[in-house]
Structure formats: C-alpha cells, structure tokens
Design a protein around this motif. Structure first.
Motif, PDB file in Angstrom:
ATOM      1  N   ILE A 152      -7.057   3.710  -7.088  1.00  0.00           N
ATOM      2  CA  ILE A 152      -8.192   3.295  -6.261  1.00  0.00           C
ATOM      3  C   ILE A 152      -7.808   3.365  -4.776  1.00  0.00           C
ATOM      4  CG2 ILE A 152      -9.691   1.337  -5.689  1.00  0.00           C
ATOM      5  CD1 ILE A 152      -9.513   0.568  -8.687  1.00  0.00           C
ATOM      6  N   LYS A 153      -6.582   3.005  -4.483  1.00  0.00           N
ATOM      7  CA  LYS A 153      -6.091   3.100  -3.101  1.00  0.00           C
ATOM      8  C   LYS A 153      -6.267   4.534  -2.585  1.00  0.00           C
ATOM      9  CE  LYS A 153      -1.660   3.038  -0.644  1.00  0.00           C
ATOM     10  NZ  LYS A 153      -1.586   1.921   0.305  1.00  0.00           N
ATOM     11  N   GLU A 154      -5.859   5.490  -3.413  1.00  0.00           N
ATOM     12  CA  GLU A 154      -5.950   6.903  -3.060  1.00  0.00           C
ATOM     13  C   GLU A 154      -7.410   7.328  -2.866  1.00  0.00           C
ATOM     14  OE1 GLU A 154      -3.476   8.738  -2.302  1.00  0.00           O
ATOM     15  OE2 GLU A 154      -4.503  10.689  -2.233  1.00  0.00           O
ATOM     16  N   LYS A 155      -8.243   6.861  -3.792  1.00  0.00           N
ATOM     17  CA  LYS A 155      -9.657   7.235  -3.780  1.00  0.00           C
ATOM     18  C   LYS A 155     -10.360   6.782  -2.489  1.00  0.00           C
ATOM     19  CE  LYS A 155     -13.560   6.065  -6.649  1.00  0.00           C
ATOM     20  NZ  LYS A 155     -13.915   5.219  -7.805  1.00  0.00           N
ATOM     21  N   PHE A 156      -9.972   5.635  -1.975  1.00  0.00           N
ATOM     22  CA  PHE A 156     -10.666   5.079  -0.806  1.00  0.00           C
ATOM     23  C   PHE A 156      -9.891   5.288   0.496  1.00  0.00           C
ATOM     24  CE2 PHE A 156     -12.823   2.858  -4.218  1.00  0.00           C
ATOM     25  CZ  PHE A 156     -14.129   2.765  -3.763  1.00  0.00           C
ATOM     26  N   LYS A 157      -8.844   6.086   0.456  1.00  0.00           N
ATOM     27  CA  LYS A 157      -7.902   6.117   1.595  1.00  0.00           C
ATOM     28  C   LYS A 157      -8.527   6.555   2.924  1.00  0.00           C
ATOM     29  CE  LYS A 157      -5.764  10.640   1.292  1.00  0.00           C
ATOM     30  NZ  LYS A 157      -5.607  11.479   0.125  1.00  0.00           N
ATOM     31  N   ASP A 158      -9.630   7.300   2.877  1.00  0.00           N
ATOM     32  CA  ASP A 158     -10.265   7.716   4.129  1.00  0.00           C
ATOM     33  C   ASP A 158     -11.132   6.602   4.725  1.00  0.00           C
ATOM     34  OD1 ASP A 158      -9.054  10.154   3.889  1.00  0.00           O
ATOM     35  OD2 ASP A 158     -10.726  11.019   2.746  1.00  0.00           O
ATOM     36  N   GLN A 159     -11.438   5.582   3.921  1.00  0.00           N
ATOM     37  CA  GLN A 159     -12.334   4.526   4.405  1.00  0.00           C
ATOM     38  C   GLN A 159     -11.614   3.221   4.744  1.00  0.00           C
ATOM     39  OE1 GLN A 159     -16.073   4.533   1.809  1.00  0.00           O
ATOM     40  NE2 GLN A 159     -14.711   5.971   0.793  1.00  0.00           N
ATOM     41  N   ILE A 160     -10.562   2.953   4.009  1.00  0.00           N
ATOM     42  CA  ILE A 160      -9.866   1.670   4.200  1.00  0.00           C
ATOM     43  C   ILE A 160      -8.453   1.798   3.626  1.00  0.00           C
ATOM     44  CG2 ILE A 160     -10.736   0.743   1.990  1.00  0.00           C
ATOM     45  CD1 ILE A 160     -10.924  -2.014   3.397  1.00  0.00           C
ATOM     46  N   THR A 161      -7.522   1.040   4.204  1.00  0.00           N
ATOM     47  CA  THR A 161      -6.165   1.038   3.634  1.00  0.00           C
ATOM     48  C   THR A 161      -6.042  -0.133   2.672  1.00  0.00           C
ATOM     49  OG1 THR A 161      -5.274   2.006   5.645  1.00  0.00           O
ATOM     50  CG2 THR A 161      -3.696   0.950   4.160  1.00  0.00           C
ATOM     51  N   ILE A 162      -5.868   0.200   1.417  1.00  0.00           N
ATOM     52  CA  ILE A 162      -5.661  -0.829   0.395  1.00  0.00           C
ATOM     53  C   ILE A 162      -4.159  -1.032   0.237  1.00  0.00           C
ATOM     54  CG2 ILE A 162      -6.006  -1.421  -2.058  1.00  0.00           C
ATOM     55  CD1 ILE A 162      -8.604  -1.161  -0.434  1.00  0.00           C
ATOM     56  N   LEU A 163      -3.742  -2.287   0.199  1.00  0.00           N
ATOM     57  CA  LEU A 163      -2.333  -2.585  -0.080  1.00  0.00           C
ATOM     58  C   LEU A 163      -2.237  -3.207  -1.469  1.00  0.00           C
ATOM     59  CD1 LEU A 163      -1.231  -4.070   3.360  1.00  0.00           C
ATOM     60  CD2 LEU A 163      -0.909  -1.749   2.500  1.00  0.00           C
ATOM     61  N   VAL A 164      -1.428  -2.593  -2.285  1.00  0.00           N
ATOM     62  CA  VAL A 164      -1.305  -3.023  -3.672  1.00  0.00           C
ATOM     63  C   VAL A 164      -0.183  -4.063  -3.768  1.00  0.00           C
ATOM     64  CG1 VAL A 164      -0.844  -2.268  -6.026  1.00  0.00           C
ATOM     65  CG2 VAL A 164      -2.101  -0.764  -4.454  1.00  0.00           C
ATOM     66  N   GLY A 165      -0.586  -5.316  -3.906  1.00  0.00           N
ATOM     67  CA  GLY A 165       0.407  -6.392  -3.904  1.00  0.00           C
ATOM     68  C   GLY A 165       0.315  -7.286  -5.118  1.00  0.00           C
ATOM     69  N   ILE A 166       1.167  -8.291  -5.129  1.00  0.00           N
ATOM     70  CA  ILE A 166       1.135  -9.322  -6.162  1.00  0.00           C
ATOM     71  C   ILE A 166       1.430 -10.681  -5.514  1.00  0.00           C
ATOM     72  CG2 ILE A 166       1.750  -7.955  -8.212  1.00  0.00           C
ATOM     73  CD1 ILE A 166       4.671  -8.764  -7.800  1.00  0.00           C
ATOM     74  N   GLU A 167       1.030 -11.734  -6.229  1.00  0.00           N
ATOM     75  CA  GLU A 167       1.376 -13.102  -5.831  1.00  0.00           C
ATOM     76  C   GLU A 167       2.232 -13.696  -6.955  1.00  0.00           C
ATOM     77  OE1 GLU A 167      -1.920 -15.860  -5.532  1.00  0.00           O
ATOM     78  OE2 GLU A 167      -0.677 -17.389  -4.543  1.00  0.00           O
ATOM     79  N   CYS A 168       3.487 -13.935  -6.657  1.00  0.00           N
ATOM     80  CA  CYS A 168       4.409 -14.470  -7.664  1.00  0.00           C
ATOM     81  C   CYS A 168       4.387 -15.986  -7.612  1.00  0.00           C
ATOM     82  CB  CYS A 168       5.835 -14.012  -7.384  1.00  0.00           C
ATOM     83  SG  CYS A 168       6.041 -12.247  -7.510  1.00  0.00           S
ATOM     84  N   GLY A 169       4.230 -16.612  -8.751  1.00  0.00           N
ATOM     85  CA  GLY A 169       4.303 -18.075  -8.826  1.00  0.00           C
ATOM     86  C   GLY A 169       5.752 -18.492  -8.978  1.00  0.00           C
ATOM     87  N   PHE A 170       6.368 -18.866  -7.877  1.00  0.00           N
ATOM     88  CA  PHE A 170       7.799 -19.234  -7.907  1.00  0.00           C
ATOM     89  C   PHE A 170       8.023 -20.421  -8.844  1.00  0.00           C
ATOM     90  CE2 PHE A 170      11.330 -21.872  -6.449  1.00  0.00           C
ATOM     91  CZ  PHE A 170      12.364 -20.944  -6.436  1.00  0.00           C
ATOM     92  N   TYR A 171       9.068 -20.331  -9.622  1.00  0.00           N
ATOM     93  CA  TYR A 171       9.485 -21.456 -10.469  1.00  0.00           C
ATOM     94  C   TYR A 171      11.000 -21.457 -10.471  1.00  0.00           C
ATOM     95  CZ  TYR A 171       8.634 -25.049 -13.963  1.00  0.00           C
ATOM     96  OH  TYR A 171       8.548 -26.252 -14.625  1.00  0.00           O
ATOM     97  N   ASP A 172      11.572 -22.615 -10.274  1.00  0.00           N
ATOM     98  CA  ASP A 172      13.001 -22.683  -9.976  1.00  0.00           C
ATOM     99  C   ASP A 172      13.862 -22.573 -11.242  1.00  0.00           C
ATOM    100  OD1 ASP A 172      15.317 -22.992  -8.568  1.00  0.00           O
ATOM    101  OD2 ASP A 172      15.219 -25.186  -8.565  1.00  0.00           O
ATOM    102  N   VAL A 173      13.771 -21.426 -11.882  1.00  0.00           N
ATOM    103  CA  VAL A 173      14.547 -21.156 -13.097  1.00  0.00           C
ATOM    104  C   VAL A 173      15.070 -19.723 -12.966  1.00  0.00           C
ATOM    105  CG1 VAL A 173      14.356 -20.800 -15.591  1.00  0.00           C
ATOM    106  CG2 VAL A 173      13.093 -22.659 -14.507  1.00  0.00           C
ATOM    107  N   PRO A 174      16.380 -19.510 -13.155  1.00  0.00           N
ATOM    108  CA  PRO A 174      16.929 -18.174 -12.937  1.00  0.00           C
ATOM    109  C   PRO A 174      16.249 -17.066 -13.755  1.00  0.00           C
ATOM    110  CG  PRO A 174      18.685 -19.781 -13.212  1.00  0.00           C
ATOM    111  CD  PRO A 174      17.418 -20.508 -13.468  1.00  0.00           C
ATOM    112  N   GLU A 175      15.913 -17.325 -15.025  1.00  0.00           N
ATOM    113  CA  GLU A 175      15.273 -16.267 -15.846  1.00  0.00           C
ATOM    114  C   GLU A 175      13.962 -15.806 -15.229  1.00  0.00           C
ATOM    115  OE1 GLU A 175      16.675 -19.349 -17.134  1.00  0.00           O
ATOM    116  OE2 GLU A 175      15.591 -19.382 -19.056  1.00  0.00           O
ATOM    117  N   ILE A 176      13.228 -16.762 -14.677  1.00  0.00           N
ATOM    118  CA  ILE A 176      11.915 -16.417 -14.113  1.00  0.00           C
ATOM    119  C   ILE A 176      12.105 -15.597 -12.835  1.00  0.00           C
ATOM    120  CG2 ILE A 176       9.797 -17.426 -13.141  1.00  0.00           C
ATOM    121  CD1 ILE A 176      10.126 -17.671 -16.193  1.00  0.00           C
TER     122      ILE A 176
END
Ligand SMILES: [Zn+2]
Ligand SMILES: [Zn+2]
Length: 264
Positions: A65-89
């Motif tokens: 979708i980022k590619e498809k709309f690249k002439d109109q808007i810059t989409i940044l493909v990100g994530i939101e990580c829910g930090f949890y204080d455990v090494p495995e996570i």
C-alpha cells in the motif's frame, strides 16, 4: 503535517482499514502517515486473549500500500511494541524487528503485573506511579530497537484517583532519569493526543515537556493514537501552540533509524 501513531484492523482494537486511514490522510493533506500496529507480546506472555498481530499479513500488505500511494503521501510502516520486562519478550520483539524491518518502532507500556492498566488494581498513587515510571525507565534500555517512547503517562488514563495527574514536580527524580535517558539514547518523546483527561489534552503533560526541553530534549513526534480514521491529527494545532510556547520548533520523524526534522 505528520501523524505517527495510528491503528487499523491489523491491531486487535483497530476499527478501520489502512486504505480508509490513507484516504483521510490525503484529504487532510498530510505529508507523512505512520501506521503503528500493536504487537502485544506482553499480552501473549500473560495469556491474555487478544487477537495476536500477524506479521506475515501486515508487513507485505502495508509495504504494498505504501508503494501504491507513494506519489500522494509517504506512508511509514511501523509497529507499537508493548514493552514487558521479561527477557523472552524483549527477544521476541528483537527477532520480529530484525526479520520484518519496520520503518520505525514505538515502544509503549500498557501492562503492569499481568494486566493492562485499564484493569489494574490501583493502590497508593505514589507507589503505583513510581512503579510505572520505573517500567518506563527500563523500557528506555530495552534490548530491541525502537525510535519513540509512546504515551508516557498512560497510567493516568485509567487511574481511579480523584487527582490523577502525575506531576513532574512530584516525581522529579524518576522523570529526570527517563528524560535524560531519552536524550542520551537519541530517542524521540511522543506527544500523544489521545486523552480525555480533564487536566491535559495530551500525554505526557505539559510540565513534562517543559522539563524535557530544559534538559536539552528536542525530539518530539506527534501521535493521535487513532483507532479509526476520524482522529488523525486530532488537537495538532493546539499542541503545536503549546510546544512552541515551551521553545520547541519542530517534530521529528524516524525513518529507517534516521531522524528527519520538520519545522512546525
Ligand atoms: Zn499504546
Ligand atoms: Zn497505540
């Protein structure tokens, strides 16, 4: 104009498609739109039943979708990580980021001791808030890569206290080590406009931004944290005015580990 915190159906609680979000962003003449879907390994670890993030579905779709709309808007493909204080996570986030290479990462805290702050048992305010700030401090030194510390002050959203505010002056020491950590690690502090609290239209509160500025912090990103296409850029003008009063003059956008500044 930019908004770097948004969710769609790829998040367990998103209520719109990426296309709907993009069309609204184009109508609002936005230059950058960051999509930051929830990755809830904190929930996974605690056996909380939420629809888990599917990277195999999200990343190819979003980059397409980022590619498809690249002439109109810059989409940044990100994530939101829910930090949890455990090494495995931490390791799971590390591996995910290494494998799928999101263009930016927000690191946020949603959970305390096996439950979301939304459902938590709150005790004494000072103790609960100090514990929260200690988690935030730990998240600054997480093992996985991130760019932005998301919605610092999340605990205030659902706290049952009559006076919910987590004032800088009351938690100065804890705030200072967080803010200094963000500055030293060259990270970005998010201003998150998803707040219905009566004492602040955004998180963290203004006094925290003033302290951040005073300590030398200049990197701030704007995030509406919208889960529909309705709240994109919500309260942006009001926020810019307040930030300008403190002394800030730009927002910072992370793209593939580089930071770009945009004047207000
Ligand atoms: Zn969040
Ligand atoms: Zn979010």
């Amino acid at each position: 104009m930019t908004d770097l915190h948004s969710h769609t159906y790829f998040s367990h609680d998103g209520k719109c498609t990426i296309e709907e979000l993009i069309n609204t962003a184009i109508n609002k003449k936005m230059k950058y739109l960051g999509i930051s879907e929830h990755v809830d390994y904190d929930c996974l670890y605690n056996n909380i039943d939420v629809k888990q993030f599917n990277p195999e579905a999200y990343f190819p779709a979003a980059f397409n979708i980022k590619e498809k709309f690249k002439d109109q808007i810059t989409i940044l493909v990100g994530i939101e990580c829910g930090f949890y204080d455990v090494p495995e996570i931490n390791k799971m986030y590390f591996d995910l980021i290494k494998k799928y290479k999101p263009e930016y990462v927000i690191s946020s805290i949603h959970m305390v001791e096996k439950t979301d702050y939304y459902f938590a048992n709150y005790g004494d305010k000072k103790t609960v808030y100090e514990k929260y700030l200690n988690y935030i401090y730990k998240s600054i030194h997480s093992d996985y890569y991130y760019d932005i510390i998301g919605h610092l002050g999340y605990v205030e959203r659902y706290a049952p206290y009559e006076d919910k505010q987590m004032r800088y002056k009351d938690f100065k020491e804890s705030f200072d080590r967080i803010l200094k950590g963000i500055i030293e690690k060259d990270k970005i502090l998010e201003i998150n406009s998803s707040s219905t609290l009566d004492f602040t239209p955004f998180l963290p509160t203004e006094d925290v931004f003033a302290a951040y500025y005073k300590l030398g912090g200049r990197k701030v990103s704007f995030g509406s944290d919208t889960h529909t296409s309705q709240r994109l850029l919500d309260k942006r003008e009001q926020i810019v005015k307040i930030l300008k009063n403190i002394g800030f003059d730009h927002f910072t956008i992370p793209v593939n580990k580089k930071h770009i500044d945009f004047e207000f």
